[in-house]
Design a protein around this motif. Structure first.
Motif, mmCIF file in Angstrom:
data_model
loop_
_atom_site.group_PDB
_atom_site.id
_atom_site.type_symbol
_atom_site.label_atom_id
_atom_site.label_comp_id
_atom_site.label_asym_id
_atom_site.label_seq_id
_atom_site.Cartn_x
_atom_site.Cartn_y
_atom_site.Cartn_z
ATOM 1 N N UNK A 295 0.827 -1.217 0.000
ATOM 2 C CA UNK A 295 0.000 0.000 0.000
ATOM 3 C C UNK A 295 0.856 1.260 0.000
ATOM 4 N N UNK A 296 0.208 2.367 -0.338
ATOM 5 C CA UNK A 296 0.886 3.641 -0.366
ATOM 6 C C UNK A 296 -0.092 4.772 -0.574
ATOM 7 N N UNK A 297 0.447 5.974 -0.715
ATOM 8 C CA UNK A 297 -0.392 7.142 -0.980
ATOM 9 C C UNK A 297 -1.142 6.917 -2.289
ATOM 10 N N UNK A 298 -2.425 7.261 -2.285
ATOM 11 C CA UNK A 298 -3.256 7.011 -3.458
ATOM 12 C C UNK A 298 -4.094 8.235 -3.803
ATOM 13 N N UNK A 299 -4.326 8.384 -5.105
ATOM 14 C CA UNK A 299 -5.205 9.436 -5.612
ATOM 15 C C UNK A 299 -6.052 8.836 -6.724
ATOM 16 N N UNK A 300 -7.035 9.602 -7.178
ATOM 17 C CA UNK A 300 -7.814 9.138 -8.317
ATOM 18 C C UNK A 300 -8.113 10.293 -9.260
ATOM 19 N N UNK A 301 -8.374 9.925 -10.504
ATOM 20 C CA UNK A 301 -8.795 10.863 -11.528
ATOM 21 C C UNK A 301 -10.086 10.369 -12.144
ATOM 22 N N UNK A 302 -11.015 11.292 -12.335
ATOM 23 C CA UNK A 302 -12.335 10.933 -12.870
ATOM 24 C C UNK A 302 -12.680 11.907 -13.986
ATOM 25 N N UNK A 303 -13.155 11.372 -15.102
ATOM 26 C CA UNK A 303 -13.631 12.186 -16.215
ATOM 27 C C UNK A 303 -15.073 11.760 -16.477
ATOM 28 N N UNK A 304 -15.987 12.722 -16.414
ATOM 29 C CA UNK A 304 -17.392 12.454 -16.706
ATOM 30 C C UNK A 304 -17.771 13.312 -17.905
ATOM 31 N N UNK B 190 4.418 15.760 -3.774
ATOM 32 C CA UNK B 190 5.283 16.954 -3.723
ATOM 33 C C UNK B 190 4.856 17.859 -2.560
ATOM 34 N N UNK B 191 3.566 18.046 -2.422
ATOM 35 C CA UNK B 191 3.026 18.880 -1.332
ATOM 36 C C UNK B 191 3.354 18.259 0.032
ATOM 37 N N UNK B 192 3.183 16.958 0.135
ATOM 38 C CA UNK B 192 3.463 16.249 1.388
ATOM 39 C C UNK B 192 4.941 16.318 1.754
ATOM 40 N N UNK B 193 5.802 16.203 0.752
ATOM 41 C CA UNK B 193 7.248 16.211 0.998
ATOM 42 C C UNK B 193 7.769 17.595 1.379
ATOM 43 N N UNK B 194 7.022 18.645 1.057
ATOM 44 C CA UNK B 194 7.429 20.004 1.419
ATOM 45 C C UNK B 194 7.177 20.294 2.891
ATOM 46 N N UNK B 195 6.297 19.516 3.514
ATOM 47 C CA UNK B 195 5.938 19.753 4.919
ATOM 48 C C UNK B 195 7.056 19.392 5.860
ATOM 49 N N UNK C 136 -5.666 8.759 0.418
ATOM 50 C CA UNK C 136 -4.980 8.309 1.624
ATOM 51 C C UNK C 136 -4.109 7.095 1.342
ATOM 52 N N UNK C 137 -3.751 6.385 2.401
ATOM 53 C CA UNK C 137 -2.902 5.198 2.287
ATOM 54 C C UNK C 137 -3.755 3.958 2.037
ATOM 55 N N UNK C 138 -3.503 3.283 0.932
ATOM 56 C CA UNK C 138 -4.234 2.046 0.620
ATOM 57 C C UNK C 138 -3.542 1.307 -0.511
ATOM 58 N N UNK C 139 -3.949 0.051 -0.719
ATOM 59 C CA UNK C 139 -3.385 -0.704 -1.836
ATOM 60 C C UNK C 139 -4.081 -0.284 -3.127
ATOM 61 N N UNK C 140 -3.504 -0.667 -4.252
ATOM 62 C CA UNK C 140 -4.023 -0.212 -5.538
ATOM 63 C C UNK C 140 -5.430 -0.733 -5.845
ATOM 64 N N UNK C 141 -5.781 -1.932 -5.406
ATOM 65 C CA UNK C 141 -7.134 -2.446 -5.669
ATOM 66 C C UNK C 141 -8.182 -1.656 -4.891
ATOM 67 N N UNK C 142 -7.888 -1.369 -3.642
ATOM 68 C CA UNK C 142 -8.816 -0.571 -2.830
ATOM 69 C C UNK C 142 -8.956 0.835 -3.427
ATOM 70 N N UNK C 143 -7.850 1.398 -3.907
ATOM 71 C CA UNK C 143 -7.889 2.726 -4.526
ATOM 72 C C UNK C 143 -8.782 2.721 -5.776
#
Length: 135
Positions: free
Chosen positions: A14-23, A130-135, A37-44
């Motif tokens: 698992x790791x940091x996950x995001x999603x993209x959606x086009x409607x 990138x945002x997280x690593x700047x903190x 958040x933190x999750x595996x790729x299938x859960x994401x």
């Protein structure tokens, strides 16, 4: 018929996950990205699928053709069940969300046909990290 494309991006598993959606509704594109958040790729992928339906409902979409490059989700919807206990809550949430629509078709497509959603998810992940690593 409105079209929905979604994809998830995960750094690590698992790791940091995001999603993209086009409607796409009447040739107008609506874009959404979210940090998951933190999750595996299938859960994401499941999270992205659920979010895509929620966003479509908010846009008053009644009928939708949903495209995914996730074999796991495509097969689960086609067979109308999930094997893995970990994904049953997502499947049940899909079944509830499905009732908000007159028709929902979910179709598996190769990753190459899901480029726009994939690029959105990857860009969102890069920005998030990138945002997280700047903190």
């Amino acid at each position: 018929m409105p079209q929905i494309y979604f994809d998830a991006a995960t750094k690590g598993n698992p790791g940091e996950s995001t999603c993209g959606i086009v409607i796409i509704v009447d040739n107008e594109r609506h874009y959404f990205t979210e940090s998951l958040g933190l999750m595996d790729n299938h859960r994401a992928e499941w999270e992205a699928f659920i979010l895509s339906l929620k966003h479509a409902a908010e846009l008053n979409v009644n009928n939708a053709l949903v495209y995914t490059d996730s074999k796991l989700i495509g097969d689960s919807i086609e067979k109308n069940f999930v094997k893995n206990e970990m994904f049953k809550s997502y499947f049940n949430e899909y079944k509830q969300l499905q009732q908000k629509f007159d028709l929902v078709f979910v179709k598996w497509i190769p990753r190459v046909q899901n480029k726009e959603a994939n690029q959105l998810a990857q860009t969102a992940l890069r920005k998030h990290l990138k945002k997280r690593n700047k903190k």
